[in-house]
Design a protein around this motif. Structure first.
Motif, mmCIF file in Angstrom:
data_model
loop_
_atom_site.group_PDB
_atom_site.id
_atom_site.type_symbol
_atom_site.label_atom_id
_atom_site.label_comp_id
_atom_site.label_asym_id
_atom_site.label_seq_id
_atom_site.Cartn_x
_atom_site.Cartn_y
_atom_site.Cartn_z
ATOM 1 N N GLN A 71 0.834 -1.206 0.000
ATOM 2 C CA GLN A 71 0.000 0.000 0.000
ATOM 3 C C GLN A 71 0.869 1.257 0.000
ATOM 4 O O GLN A 71 0.551 2.235 -0.687
ATOM 5 C CB GLN A 71 -0.949 0.005 1.215
ATOM 6 N N ASP A 72 1.977 1.230 0.750
ATOM 7 C CA ASP A 72 2.891 2.385 0.761
ATOM 8 C C ASP A 72 3.382 2.692 -0.652
ATOM 9 O O ASP A 72 3.453 3.843 -1.081
ATOM 10 C CB ASP A 72 4.127 2.087 1.632
ATOM 11 N N GLU A 73 3.725 1.631 -1.357
ATOM 12 C CA GLU A 73 4.337 1.767 -2.677
ATOM 13 C C GLU A 73 3.396 2.418 -3.695
ATOM 14 O O GLU A 73 3.841 3.002 -4.681
ATOM 15 C CB GLU A 73 4.768 0.382 -3.176
ATOM 16 N N VAL A 74 2.088 2.287 -3.486
ATOM 17 C CA VAL A 74 1.147 2.914 -4.420
ATOM 18 C C VAL A 74 0.471 4.136 -3.799
ATOM 19 O O VAL A 74 -0.429 4.713 -4.396
ATOM 20 C CB VAL A 74 0.090 1.911 -4.935
ATOM 21 N N GLY A 75 0.928 4.528 -2.596
ATOM 22 C CA GLY A 75 0.499 5.813 -2.062
ATOM 23 C C GLY A 75 -0.754 5.814 -1.214
ATOM 24 O O GLY A 75 -1.296 6.882 -0.920
ATOM 25 N N THR A 76 -1.251 4.653 -0.803
ATOM 26 C CA THR A 76 -2.472 4.608 0.007
ATOM 27 C C THR A 76 -2.211 5.265 1.369
ATOM 28 O O THR A 76 -1.396 4.769 2.144
ATOM 29 C CB THR A 76 -2.915 3.146 0.234
ATOM 30 N N PRO A 77 -2.884 6.376 1.676
ATOM 31 C CA PRO A 77 -2.531 7.108 2.897
ATOM 32 C C PRO A 77 -2.901 6.377 4.193
ATOM 33 O O PRO A 77 -2.230 6.556 5.195
ATOM 34 C CB PRO A 77 -3.291 8.429 2.766
ATOM 35 N N TRP A 78 -3.978 5.557 4.158
ATOM 36 C CA TRP A 78 -4.405 4.910 5.404
ATOM 37 C C TRP A 78 -4.720 3.436 5.198
ATOM 38 O O TRP A 78 -5.418 3.071 4.250
ATOM 39 C CB TRP A 78 -5.634 5.620 5.984
ATOM 40 N N CYS A 79 -4.187 2.623 6.077
ATOM 41 C CA CYS A 79 -4.551 1.213 6.089
ATOM 42 C C CYS A 79 -5.404 0.940 7.323
ATOM 43 O O CYS A 79 -5.100 1.410 8.423
ATOM 44 C CB CYS A 79 -3.303 0.326 6.129
ATOM 45 N N VAL A 80 -6.471 0.189 7.116
ATOM 46 C CA VAL A 80 -7.363 -0.188 8.204
ATOM 47 C C VAL A 80 -7.205 -1.686 8.416
ATOM 48 O O VAL A 80 -7.486 -2.476 7.516
ATOM 49 C CB VAL A 80 -8.824 0.154 7.843
ATOM 50 N N THR A 81 -6.705 -2.060 9.596
ATOM 51 C CA THR A 81 -6.477 -3.467 9.862
ATOM 52 C C THR A 81 -7.532 -4.009 10.819
ATOM 53 O O THR A 81 -7.785 -3.425 11.872
ATOM 54 C CB THR A 81 -5.067 -3.682 10.441
ATOM 55 N N GLN A 125 -16.983 4.985 14.182
ATOM 56 C CA GLN A 125 -16.449 6.340 13.960
ATOM 57 C C GLN A 125 -15.436 6.397 12.825
ATOM 58 O O GLN A 125 -14.793 7.425 12.588
ATOM 59 C CB GLN A 125 -15.779 6.858 15.244
ATOM 60 N N LEU A 126 -15.308 5.275 12.117
ATOM 61 C CA LEU A 126 -14.229 5.172 11.133
ATOM 62 C C LEU A 126 -14.401 6.120 9.949
ATOM 63 O O LEU A 126 -13.467 6.819 9.549
ATOM 64 C CB LEU A 126 -14.122 3.714 10.655
ATOM 65 N N VAL A 127 -15.614 6.171 9.393
ATOM 66 C CA VAL A 127 -15.849 7.055 8.243
ATOM 67 C C VAL A 127 -15.566 8.501 8.644
ATOM 68 O O VAL A 127 -14.868 9.234 7.933
ATOM 69 C CB VAL A 127 -17.286 6.903 7.708
ATOM 70 N N ALA A 128 -16.085 8.911 9.806
ATOM 71 C CA ALA A 128 -15.885 10.296 10.256
ATOM 72 C C ALA A 128 -14.404 10.585 10.482
ATOM 73 O O ALA A 128 -13.902 11.651 10.107
ATOM 74 C CB ALA A 128 -16.688 10.553 11.526
ATOM 75 N N GLU A 129 -13.691 9.629 11.085
ATOM 76 C CA GLU A 129 -12.260 9.808 11.347
ATOM 77 C C GLU A 129 -11.491 9.990 10.031
ATOM 78 O O GLU A 129 -10.663 10.894 9.899
ATOM 79 C CB GLU A 129 -11.721 8.593 12.121
ATOM 80 N N LEU A 130 -11.781 9.149 9.049
ATOM 81 C CA LEU A 130 -11.041 9.235 7.782
ATOM 82 C C LEU A 130 -11.442 10.480 6.994
ATOM 83 O O LEU A 130 -10.604 11.124 6.363
ATOM 84 C CB LEU A 130 -11.262 7.961 6.954
ATOM 85 N N ARG A 131 -12.720 10.824 7.054
ATOM 86 C CA ARG A 131 -13.173 12.059 6.403
ATOM 87 C C ARG A 131 -12.458 13.266 6.988
ATOM 88 O O ARG A 131 -12.058 14.179 6.268
ATOM 89 C CB ARG A 131 -14.677 12.223 6.599
ATOM 90 N N SER A 132 -12.319 13.267 8.287
ATOM 91 C CA SER A 132 -11.678 14.401 8.933
ATOM 92 C C SER A 132 -10.193 14.461 8.561
ATOM 93 O O SER A 132 -9.636 15.530 8.295
ATOM 94 C CB SER A 132 -11.925 14.318 10.435
ATOM 95 N N ARG A 133 -9.540 13.301 8.477
ATOM 96 C CA ARG A 133 -8.140 13.301 8.021
ATOM 97 C C ARG A 133 -8.033 13.799 6.579
ATOM 98 O O ARG A 133 -7.103 14.504 6.214
ATOM 99 C CB ARG A 133 -7.565 11.890 8.101
#
Lengths: 448, 448
Positions: free
Chosen positions: B398-408, B436-444
């Motif tokens: 994911q880092d290599e293609v630029g994905t800013p956030w991984c959710v494990t 709260q995940l959608v709100a957290e990622l939206r805010s980021r």
């Protein structure tokens, strides 16, 4: 409060010819669609999408992408080139099969499509014609400095082949396994001899195609799955089910590559006509390109220890004609408080503007607040800011282009920090605090 | 918790040739960009955008549209046809001026661009050439059933003319007043003799152009305004200011229509080169089309009771080369806990995937929850769902293609209904309740 005097409309009350004329007129008058190169007398069968049309068309394409790519983990996107070398079209069969039969009148030399005239030249009435010649519908050009055979390139007549020839590239870079799909939105070009019906059939058009690669034994299952999915996509975005139908092709109309095709048809003013074809293309395309290129276009199933050429189920829709269907289905005339209005009941996701921002008066006292409301909405919605003429006229203007919500800033807003939100369809108006406006409209959008 | 062992990277430490090679290799390996018709030996200088490339390219274009159209009420969109009749290009000057000087070697008959060779045929070494001929860079084709002069059409070499010839259409349907702009994103075609540098200069490419119509006296003010705006757009999306510069054209390099041009240049591995040109096109285009068409392409200012032809300020960017600049600027190699990694520090708005959804194990106990997390995120973000190999390897992918956030999603998630969100750049991991995940990622996303 809601307006008590809205008369329920009956779109089917409009004669079909009036509906077509009204929608085409609206498209021109309000800036949805212009004829291309109009100031030079127009370029036949080519259209430019104006400020409202480009928004609507983008929304149609984005809604397709959201449903077909973003919300699925079994479909990925692709954007292949329009220019392509003859080898692709030789393998696909387009160079030999993608033709119309043309004849020349021996008297006046006009050229016609044999299957579209009635044995008599529409120009001079002669019945003497040359034998029919197969006329290829692909646009041809030359790439590079010399216009010779080696430089020939074609404008793609469909986006599909770009997916087939990249099958192994996508397989290797994404690790997808059948069933999985490759989706593409983009322009295609067909040198139609008889383009017609406004943007329904044009030489330059935009497609939304997806190739879904499946184990051969599952082809029929996925064919039926995609019939359901695609039919639901149109109804989910507001086309009434009774203006849509699925029509299965008879054995005699199947393409050479197809083991089964059904069209999603819309009831256009001129009758039922195709929005989208869903075909079981079998392994025809992958095998044809494998044979022509010498590459293995196969999938190796590690669990079954088996190598096979997937079958392909293809839902292929026309973006521009789909946009036209949404416009026709959305067009209504009704009455509010005894006054006639035209309203486009477009789904909020499709509407060119989601929000009209309307300061009640042009007076400078309202402008700073109105502009700050506009600025707070713009990151989230396409907004139109309109200050001219009466508020009633501005509501009508927004209704006519399908804006689902109007936000009115009045003199009370300066005191109560709230605005009036008016609904296009019910004309109901509610007061919403400015700091809750984005959330309120987002929630209406999500519920639409 | 954050990973203490991230070594700050220094992209400029990479030799330029390595950077270019690494980015081109990454593009092919991970599915950003493929050569067109690769299975047929490729079609030179034409590229297909793969599953990750199409996401990145869409995001670049959407970010431009958001900044240039959606967030402004003085700019509207347009989507004009690619096929266009000769009259347009005669008036614009492209038929006579849009040429390269070509010469043929008298010995081996190879054709060359005169200004690109050094007096000696690169093929056979001969110094004998034919006199230079002006070679037009527009792709030519024929529309309709007969390939004669009357059927000639060109693929547009720029989107700009579509805006000029629709000037009055837009004025009449939108009631905009200068200063106002018309924006367009779309493909253009130039039959380049020397395409080069990967997707930097290709025959088929995508443009993002805006024509801003202003009162002539305000032209210089708006020219400077757009220089600032456009420079900031690139830095706002993550290109470091020291890899960008504005370069003003000297009087000798100005186009025939321009009273002033400046390029936004990016420090490519081969040196400074153009991303975007911002030009004061004066009233050249509107006057040329008015004269050729006989239509009045003017604005009537009711307040001043004055009719005038607006000047045009044009910020014209290349979408594909801009995408390439974002990739080059984002490419970094650093170390995490002593292990080398490649990371694309793309702005979250541009990243092909915003979120990687990674169940810690393939075991069936985690899959239903992981899939429900995925489904809840998909309406809001482009997500990749990856279940194969170790979690560390999946982070690297994911880092290599630029994905800013991984959710494990791990086994604790089944108990505490929370997941781990890992940040690409800091590698910091925090626990977030699923509801709260959608709100957290939206805010980021909003803060990025």
């Amino acid at each position: 409060m809601s307006d008590p005097d809205v008369t329920p409309d009956a779109p089917s009350d409009l004669p079909d010819s009036d509906l077509m004329e009204n929608v085409v007129g609206l498209c021109k008058r309000r800036g949805f669609i212009f004829q291309s190169a109009e100031i030079y007398g127009g370029f036949r069968s080519t259209y430019d999408y104006g400020p409202l049309g480009v928004n609507l068309l983008r929304n149609v394409k984005n809604a397709w992408w959201e449903a077909m790519v973003q919300r699925r983990d079994d479909v990925v996107g692709l954007d292949a080139a329009i220019l392509s070398p003859p080898a692709v079209w030789e393998a696909s069969g387009h160079l030999s099969n993608f033709t119309d039969p043309l004849i020349d009148c021996r008297k006046c030399n006009q050229r016609w499509r044999e299957d579209k005239i009635d044995g008599v030249c529409p120009n001079c009435g002669s019945t003497e014609f040359t034998p029919a010649r197969a006329f290829n519908l692909m646009f041809k050009t030359h790439a590079g400095p010399v216009e010779n055979e080696g430089a020939v390139a074609y404008l793609r007549p469909e986006t599909a082949q770009g997916m087939f020839i990249n099958f192994v590239n996508v397989l290797q870079t994404t690790r997808k396994k059948p069933p999985f799909g490759i989706a593409q939105v983009g322009k295609s070009f067909r040198n139609e001899i008889t383009p017609q019906n406004f943007v329904f059939r044009t030489r330059e058009f935009e497609q939304m195609e997806m190739e879904y690669f499946v184990p051969p034994a599952e082809a029929q299952h996925w064919f039926e799955y995609w019939l359901d999915e695609r039919f639901s996509w149109y109804t989910g975005l507001g086309i009434p089910a009774d203006q849509l139908r699925l029509r299965h092709h008879g054995a005699d109309e199947l393409s050479h590559y197809s083991a089964g095709t059904a069209d999603v048809e819309f009831l256009f003013p001129w009758g039922w006509d195709e929005l989208e074809g869903i075909a079981n293309r079998t392994d025809f395309d992958l095998k044809a390109h494998a044979q022509a290129s010498g590459e293995r276009l196969e999938y190796f199933d590690q669990v079954a220890n088996e190598r096979y050429v997937p079958y392909v189920i293809e839902p292929a829709a026309g973006a521009t004609r789909t946009m036209m269907a949404f416009l026709l289905a959305a067009y209504h005339e009704d009455e509010i408080a005894g006054e006639a209005r035209t309203v486009l009941r477009l789904h909020p996701k499709l509407a060119p503007y989601q929000v009209g921002v309307l300061p009640l008066s042009k007076k400078e006292t309202l402008e700073p607040l109105a502009r700050s409301v506009l600025t707070s909405l713009q990151p989230h919605f396409m907004c139109d800011y309109d200050v001219t003429q009466s508020i009633g006229k501005r509501y009508r203007r927004q209704d006519e282009v399908g804006t689902p919500w109007c936000v009115t800033i009045d003199f009370d807003s300066l005191e109560d920090h709230a605005v009036t939100v008016r609904d296009r369809d019910t004309t109901e108006q509610v007061r919403v605090p400015i700091d809750q406006l984005v959330a309120e409209l987002r929630s209406r959008m999500d519920q639409a």
